[in-house]
Every structure is written in structure tokens, then in C-alpha cells.
Write an enzyme that holds these catalytic residues in place. Structure first.
Site, short mmCIF file in Angstrom:
data_model
loop_
_atom_site.label_atom_id
_atom_site.label_comp_id
_atom_site.label_asym_id
_atom_site.label_seq_id
_atom_site.Cartn_x
_atom_site.Cartn_y
_atom_site.Cartn_z
N PHE A 423 0.82 -1.21 0.00
CA PHE A 423 0.00 0.00 0.00
C PHE A 423 0.85 1.26 0.00
O PHE A 423 1.85 1.36 0.71
CB PHE A 423 -0.86 0.04 1.27
CG PHE A 423 -2.28 -0.41 1.08
CD1 PHE A 423 -2.87 -0.50 -0.17
CD2 PHE A 423 -3.06 -0.74 2.19
CE1 PHE A 423 -4.18 -0.91 -0.32
CE2 PHE A 423 -4.37 -1.15 2.04
CZ PHE A 423 -4.93 -1.23 0.79
N GLU A 424 0.42 2.27 -0.77
CA GLU A 424 1.00 3.62 -0.75
C GLU A 424 2.53 3.60 -0.89
O GLU A 424 3.24 4.37 -0.25
CB GLU A 424 0.58 4.35 0.53
CG GLU A 424 -0.93 4.54 0.62
CD GLU A 424 -1.35 5.39 1.79
OE1 GLU A 424 -0.52 6.19 2.26
OE2 GLU A 424 -2.49 5.28 2.23
N GLY A 425 3.00 2.71 -1.76
CA GLY A 425 4.43 2.59 -2.00
C GLY A 425 4.97 1.33 -1.37
O GLY A 425 5.00 1.20 -0.15
#
Length: 642
Positions: A423-425
Site C-alpha cells: 500500500f502507498e508505495g
């Protein structure tokens, strides 16, 4: 499967876009940036920042009311049906959970980052899908980008709707584009009259996208006369003509998450819905994530607290060989690790959140470190809990309940946490992102020396400037407070750990300089080395947070000092191992072997098993969704429905 046209971009183009989109200035001090330069600025985090008394009391009052509702949520129902009941979403909306960080003047709760994190932890402990619902809506959905870069008109129009429960989603990833936005294919073409844009493209893994009322869409505006062009951000009404949610995806964990595939065909978006300027979309997204990333360590900390409770209770009552299993050394080591790491997770989370609220420090590196470290350590905690619980750790909660035992979803914890490392990178991308930020001073000083495309004359000129920088900086890395036994004595038994952090911060700074001298422009390809440097920094940051939090604890009965001491002892072992592997590793051998692997040299190793594509069939959809499910026809709920 939804498809879209592919956009090709060279490595140089991708790098240029990433560099253009990152925040290039450092207007405020950064504890982590200084630490990577070998300067241990304890004054930036100590005394441990505390929220104002009135804000803390308001947050606690809100959490008390929220807890009463959260305790009524049946997480087992969400897990069994792979859906968050509409009544639960309405209940969250009625209690202002979709406006936790939205200012009061727009109808939100106006909580601080610290308060927001606490609310996420509480709600996420009922079922992690609820945490994903709220964080995707507020951390990366419509509210945060508008707070940062929206116009007053946009805030007045959309923030009150979001606060009341109009769910929002963030649409960036595409079927062929993950962490390389230079290849983004989704377009936003200006209309002839200049009053709107037409969006075309497909977005993948749109968390909340299946049920959202509002979307933040990243799309490429073609450069033309009167248009700057570039990747841009738009607020889009989810029911706009031309938007189709093609399916609801299913995953190994977060079974209640409303994540899908969204297709846009000539979707008309008013020009007034452009966030910021054309071409600012990626920068807005990255800035949003500075604070938005803290949602993940909040949910990881909640999971660690849950694991600690389950591990403690089980290990105190389960008897083997005449003693509770927790009294056996092998299990005791695991419990100690879980307890100490949970303390450090919460310390790093609260420190990062408080620094975000104070807004006197630049926390872009701290937030990224917290996300990276928390997501990795929480997975280790979950795995250790499975081992402590044994067969019951591998068995589902529903199966345990059917046998009359306590329904503890330990295996679910493993499944739910795993996505946080993506998630998110992803962890790999986070290490590269942090590495770029930590090396910013070196990149500025060295200039053309670390530019693969620079000419020899430019490199020679850059060497002069770099020489001046390093002549003044490198001698500072020789000695420091960490070599003085009387340093940090106000921390009592924790002083030795802070001296260790100070010494290791200088040591990793020296190691990075040696690496730059050795590999120069090729350093960026030494991702194994850079990743270990970043992991060292993450451990040092966590140790610092644990020590300053323990120092701020005024209750001697809490045991905070003992928890911090044990954590730091464990962390020091990991740090030493990372230093050992900086230069003694298999990086070159791994690269060579993998190159041969990709060329097909080792295909013989794959023989003797079935081809995965030959071992699936039409029944797989029924197995995932049930015989009556229609995953591509999932209907969004509306909070006003009866």
C-alpha cells in the site's frame, strides 16, 4: 480484464518526472534528514511533543463515544461476507468518522494527526477493512488534497459532503502502471471551449472506488497552446456519465475492502474541479502522502496491540510440560519481541503524528520511515503470534468457534497486514524514495559527479564544489556525543542507547560517502546497499522515538523504560547485522543469477509441477465470490438509503 493503451517512457523520462514532482526544498528542519547526514539532532524530537491539553481532552471524549459504537461492530460478519454492512458505514458517518481531519468549519471533527491516528486504530481493530475505508477516504481521497492544494470554492463544495459521509477514492494506478507514473495512459483532454476536460482511461486497485461518491483522478493533460499539460489531479463525481466500475477485486486479506477497476470514457469534468495547476498532480499526491502515510503505521500499531493481548493471554493460560508456555524461553523471546516492538511502534507513530501537528519540522522522511518500518515489523509480529498459537494460529476464527473455542483470527492478522508492505508505495519503492531524500545534500553538493549523463568538464567543475562541501562535513563524522560517556545522562539507563544511535548515525553517513566515492553515478543501481542504509535509519529512528517517549512517561509503574531498553537491545542487533551486510553480501551474485534466470537459463528448475495456467478453471470465480455473487455488478450503497 480491463485494458488501456500503453505509454512508453524511457528511464531518463521516468527519472525526470519523479525528480520534478518531489519537494526539492527544505524550508524546515528534519530530524531524519540530519540523522542520515550523521548529525543526531535530539533537540528536534526531545522533549517528546505532546498535544495541547484541550485538544487531547476533546480527542479522548470523541474516542469514548466512538468506542461505544465500534464495540457493536461484528468483525466476523465482515470477514464472512466480504462486505462492510451498510448499517456500519452509516453508523461511522453519523459519528463523523468520514470527517476526522476535516476542519470544523466544513462540518468535520477537526482532529489532529495524533487524534486521527487513535481513531483509525480503534476502528481498525474491529476489522482492518474499516481502517482501509476511512484512511483511503481521508488520507489520500478528496479531503487531504483539497486541504493542501484546493481552492476555497472547492473546499466549500466538497469538504462538507465528505464530512457527512460522501465516500471518496484515489485513482492513480493503472493496469500497466504502478510506481512509474511517467507511463500513465489515462488522459484529460481539454474541451474546445476550455470549460472542461474529458477523461479517458482505466484505473486499477481503486480502494473505495466501488462505493465512492467522489474521486480524485490522476490523468495526463496533453501539452498544447494555452495548456501547461502534465499529470494533473481532478475531483470527479463518481456517477458522471462515462464512468463504469467494471469489477470488485478480491484479495487474500482486507476482505471487506471496496477495491475495483474503474473505466472512464469521455467523462466530462469541469475545469473548476482541477486541483492546483495542470502538471501538479504528482506533486500533490506525494505531498498528500507525507501525512497520509501515517495511517498505515496507525493500523499496524493497532494490529500489534491486538497481537500482544492475544499472545499474552494465550501464553499465560496454555500449559505445556507443567508450565505456562510463556515461561518457556523460546516463547518468552517471542513475547518480549512483540511487547517491546509494540511500544516502539506506538512511540514512532505518536512522535511522527505530533511533529506533523506542530508543523515546525519537515516530516517527509519520518513519515516514510514510519510507514516502511511499521509495515515490516507488524508482519513479523503477526508471524510470531501464529507460531506462539501453534495449530490454533493457523486455524481460522470461524473454525475455532465451530469447535467451541475462542474465535481468534490469528491467520487473518497475517493476511490483513501483508498489504501494508505494498500500500502507498511498496517497501522496495519506499527505500528508494527515502534514499533519494537522505542523499539530497550529497546530490546538491556533488552535482554532475552523480549524474550519469554529465560531461567530463561538468564533472570536473562539480568536483571542486563537492570538495569544499566534504572538507567541511566529513571531519564532523569523526567524533560526537556518542563517544562521550556523560552524554544523554538525563535518560538514565537509556542513555547508552542514544549514544549508540549517535555513533551509528555518523557511521552510516560515512558509509554512504564511501559508497558515493566508489560507485558515483552508479550508486542508484546499488539498491541493496541503499536499502540497508535506509533500514539502519529506520531502526535508529525507532530507537530514538522509543527513548524519548519513555523519558516523557511520568508513571514509573508503566514499565516504559524497561520496554524501551529491551527494544533498543533488540534493535541494536538488527543494526549491527545491517552494517555487516553493507559490504559483505550477495548483491552482485544475485544480479548475475537473476539476469540468467530472466534469460531462461534455469527453466529446467521449473519442471515437475503443473503450469499454474493449466490448473484453474471457471469455478475460480465461484470459489472466490460464492455461487450467487456478481463481482462486476456490485452496487454502491448510499448513506441516505433506508
Amino acid at each position: 480484464m480491463a485494458t488501456t493503451a500503453k505509454v512508453h517512457a524511457t528511464e531518463e523520462q521516468a527519472r525526470a518526472l519523479a525528480e520534478e514532482s518531489r519537494e526539492s526544498g527544505w524550508a524546515k528542519p528534519s530530524f531524519a534528514k540530519e540523522m542520515f547526514l550523521g548529525r543526531f539532532r535530539l533537540d528536534l524530537i526531545h522533549p517528546y511533543p505532546q498535544p495541547a491539553a484541550t485538544a487531547a481532552a476533546r480527542t479522548e471524549d470523541y474516542l469514548k463515544q466512538l468506542r461505544a459504537f465500534v464495540e457493536t461492530i461484528d468483525g466476523a460478519e465482515i470477514e464472512a461476507t466480504a462486505r462492510i454492512p451498510d448499517a456500519v458505514v452509516r453508523g461511522l458517518a453519523e459519528r463523523g468518522c468520514f470527517g476526522l481531519k476535516i476542519p470544523v468549519e466544513y462540518g468535520g471533527q477537526g482532529l489532529s494527526q495524533v487524534g486521527y491516528n487513535k481513531a483509525l486504530m480503534l476502528v481498525g481493530s474491529a476489522h482492518p477493512s474499516l481502517g482501509a475505508l476511512l484512511s483511503a477516504h481521508q488520507s489520500i481521497g478528496v479531503p487531504e488534497p483539497l486541504k493542501l492544494a484546493g481552492t476555497p470554492e472547492q473546499r466549500r463544495e466538497f469538504l462538507p459532503r465528505c464530512a457527512k459521509g460522501a465516500i471518496s477514492a484515489f485513482l492513480l494506478t493503472e493496469p500497466d502502471v504502478g510506481s512509474d507514473p511517467a507511463r500513465m495512459a489515462c488522459t484529460a483532454t481539454p474541451t474546445a471551449d476550455g470549460t472542461a476536460y474529458e477523461l479517458d482511461g482505466v484505473k486499477l486497485w481503486t480502494t473505495n472506488g466501488v462505493v465512492a461518491e467522489l474521486l480524485v483522478v490522476m490523468a495526463r493533460v496533453p501539452a498544447s497552446e494555452g495548456h501547461r499539460g502534465g499529470i494533473s489531479a481532478f475531483v470527479v463525481e463518481a456517477d458522471s456519465p462515462g464512468i463504469t466500475v467494471e469489477r470488485r477485486n478480491a484479495f487474500m486479506g482486507l476482505r471487506g475492502i471496496e477495491n475495483g477497476v474503474t473505466r472512464m470514457h469521455r467523462v466530462r469534468v469541469p475545469r473548476a474541479n482541477l486541483i492546483g495547476r495542470e502538471g501538479d498532480g504528482l506533486k500533490i499526491a506525494l505531498t498528500t502522502l507525507n501525512a497520509g502515510r501515517l495511517a498505515i503505521p496507525a493500523l499496524c500499531t493497532a494490529a500489534a496491540k491486538w497481537a500482544l493481548k492475544i499472545g499474552r493471554e494465550w501464553s499465560a493460560t496454555r500449559v505445556q510440560w507443567g508450565r505456562p508456555v510463556g515461561e518457556h524461553g523460546a516463547v518468552a523471546a517471542k513475547l518480549s519481541f512483540i511487547a517491546a516492538t509494540t511500544f516502539a511502534l506506538e512511540a514512532a507513530l505518536e512522535l511522527s503524528g505530533a511533529m506533523s501537528d506542530e508543523d515546525r519540522n519537515d516530516i517527509r522522511i519520518e513519515a516514510a520511515l514510519a510507514k516502511l518500518w511499521a509495515s515490516e515489523m507488524a508482519c513479523v509480529i503477526a508471524d510470531e503470534l501464529v507460531q506462539i498459537r501453534g495449530g490454533r494460529g493457523y486455524e481460522t476464527a470461524a473454525s475455532l468457534a465451530a469447535r467451541g473455542e475462542r474465535a481468534v483470527g490469528t491467520e487473518q492478522l497475517v493476511r490483513d497486514l501483508r498489504i501494508n508492505r505494498i500500500f502507498e508505495g511498496s517497501s522496495e519503492i519506499m527505500r528508494l524514495l527515502i534514499a533519494r531524500e537522505m542523499a539530497d545534500a550529497h546530490m546538491t553538493a556533488a552535482g554532475a559527479l552523480v549524474d550519469r549523463t554529465a560531461r567530463t568538464t561538468a564533472k570536473a567543475k562539480a568536483a571542486v564544489g563537492a570538495g569544499r562541501f566534504y572538507a567541511g562535513w566529513f571531519p564532523q563524522l569523526t567524533v560526537g556525543p556518542g563517544t562521550v560517556p556523560s552524554s544523554f545522562t538525563e535518560f538514565g539507563p537509556l542513555a547508552t542507547h542514544l549514544r549508540f544511535v549517535e555513533r551509528m548515525s555518523r557511521k552510516q553517513a560515512r558509509a554512504l560517502m564511501y559508497a558515493m566515492a566508489r560507485w558515483q553515478a552508479k550508486l542508484e543501481y546499488r539498491q541493496g546497499f541503499l536499502g540497508r542504509i535506509v533500514d539502519i535509519g529506520a531502526e535508529l529512528f525507532a530507537m530514538s522515538a522509543a527513548c524519548v517517549r519513555a523519558r516523557a512517561d511520568t508513571d514509573p509503574a508503566s514499565g516504559a523504560t524497561e520496554l524501551a531498553d529491551t527494544f533498543c537491545r533488540q534493535s541494536r542487533i538488527r543494526v549491527r547485522h545491517l552494517f555487516d551486510t553493507l559490504w559483505d553480501n550477495t548483491d552482485d551474485a544475485d544480479t548475475t543469477l537473476t539476469r540468467d534466470l530472466l534469460d531462461g537459463r534455469y527453466r529446467w528448475l521449473e519442471e515437475g509441477v503443473l503450469d499454474p495456467s493449466e490448473n484453474t478453471g471457471p469455478w475460480i470465480a465461484e470459489w472466490q465470490f460464492g455461487p450467487s455473487a456478481e463481482p462486476n455488478l456490485h452496487t454502491p450503497f448510499h448513506l441516505t438509503d433506508d
